[in-house]
Design a protein around this motif. Structure first.
Motif, PDB file in Angstrom:
ATOM      1  N   CYS A  95       0.816  -1.213   0.000  1.00 45.22           N
ATOM      2  CA  CYS A  95       0.000   0.000   0.000  1.00 45.22           C
ATOM      3  C   CYS A  95       0.850   1.264   0.000  1.00 45.22           C
ATOM      4  O   CYS A  95       1.758   1.404   0.826  1.00 45.22           O
ATOM      5  N   ILE A  98       2.315   3.763   3.257  1.00 43.91           N
ATOM      6  CA  ILE A  98       2.543   2.989   4.475  1.00 43.91           C
ATOM      7  C   ILE A  98       3.987   2.509   4.431  1.00 43.91           C
ATOM      8  O   ILE A  98       4.353   1.690   3.588  1.00 43.91           O
ATOM      9  N   SER A 103       3.720   9.007   1.415  1.00 44.27           N
ATOM     10  CA  SER A 103       2.960   9.726   2.441  1.00 44.27           C
ATOM     11  C   SER A 103       3.146  11.233   2.310  1.00 44.27           C
ATOM     12  O   SER A 103       2.244  12.018   2.630  1.00 44.27           O
ATOM     13  N   ASN A 123      -1.333  -5.348   2.323  1.00 43.78           N
ATOM     14  CA  ASN A 123      -0.371  -4.634   3.149  1.00 43.78           C
ATOM     15  C   ASN A 123       0.303  -5.650   4.063  1.00 43.78           C
ATOM     16  O   ASN A 123      -0.354  -6.300   4.869  1.00 43.78           O
TER      17      ASN A 123
END
Length: 235
Positions: A95, A98, A103, A123
């Motif tokens: 993902c 993460i 991010s 994930n």
């Protein structure tokens, strides 16, 4: 002019696992957009093809954003989004955002009032936690532990103490070629009844998930060398 939407597009964790770990929506989405922000262009192009991309790859616009890419003004990644074009954000595996530099892109998207849509997908951190049998109500992911042996041993003891004090699952990873050394250090450092789970090659045909107390691990043979692995500790 309305702004585009940034879709957080998960990537399979293992070869030949796309059909088992992704939804039909993934295929629909990647064939409706042609602009991507990715951590690794070669990996992204491979997985887009693997996930059912029908658009000619020559028509794709791919921006590389990651720890190995050149430092570029972050506004560069938002040109299409600001003019109404939808964009997919991809990690190298699992993902996006993460344990992933994406991010920072997501944070900037919120600052610019751009809609962010997370898509379901594999994930490794959550899959390992689900399969560990450890506390799923309280857990912490620490990323990489120190490379220095003394500091690493000290950190493992700290995590064991935190887990016991707060009844909290501790999760961490290692560079695949140091997996065996890390597990050896855990087994030397931790108390006999501390529980350790090793989740290796998740979603692949040779997936291994072993969850045992340290005293039982010490009696086993194992080899996780050069295999993507998640470590979990719980006391």
């Amino acid at each position: 002019m309305p702004k585009g939407t940034i879709f957080l597009l998960p990537v399979p964790l293992a070869e030949n696992s796309a059909e088992r770990t992704l939804t039909a929506w993934h295929g629909q989405l990647i064939n409706s957009i042609n602009t991507y922000i990715v951590e690794n262009e070669k990996t992204a192009r491979y997985w887009l093809r693997n996930m059912g991309l029908k658009t000619p790859q020559s028509e794709l616009v791919i921006h590389v954003y990651g720890k190995h890419s050149e430092k570029t003004a972050i506004s560069h990644y938002f040109k299409e989004l600001e003019t109404g074009t939808d964009v997919g954000l991809m990690s190298e595996a699992g993902c996006p955002a993460i344990a992933d530099p994406g991010s920072e892109i997501v944070a900037e998207a919120h600052k610019r009032n751009i809609k962010v849509v997370p898509m379901v997908g594999p994930n490794s951190i959550l899959l390992a936690l689900m399969a560990s049998g450890f506390n799923g109500q309280s857990f912490t992911f620490h990323g990489y532990l120190p490379i220095d042996k003394v500091q690493r041993s000290k950190r493992i003891k700290e995590l064991e103490s935190i887990s016991e004090r707060h009844k909290q699952t501790q999760i961490f990873i290692e560079t695949p070629f140091r997996n065996n050394q890390l597990l050896e250090e855990i087994l030397r450092t931790c108390q006999s009844h501390t529980r350790v789970c090793v989740a290796c090659n998740l979603t692949s045909g040779d997936e291994q998930i072993i969850s045992l107390p340290v005293e039982q691990w010490r009696k086993r043979s194992y080899d996780f060398h050069k295999k993507p692995t998640i470590f979990l500790l719980y006391k």
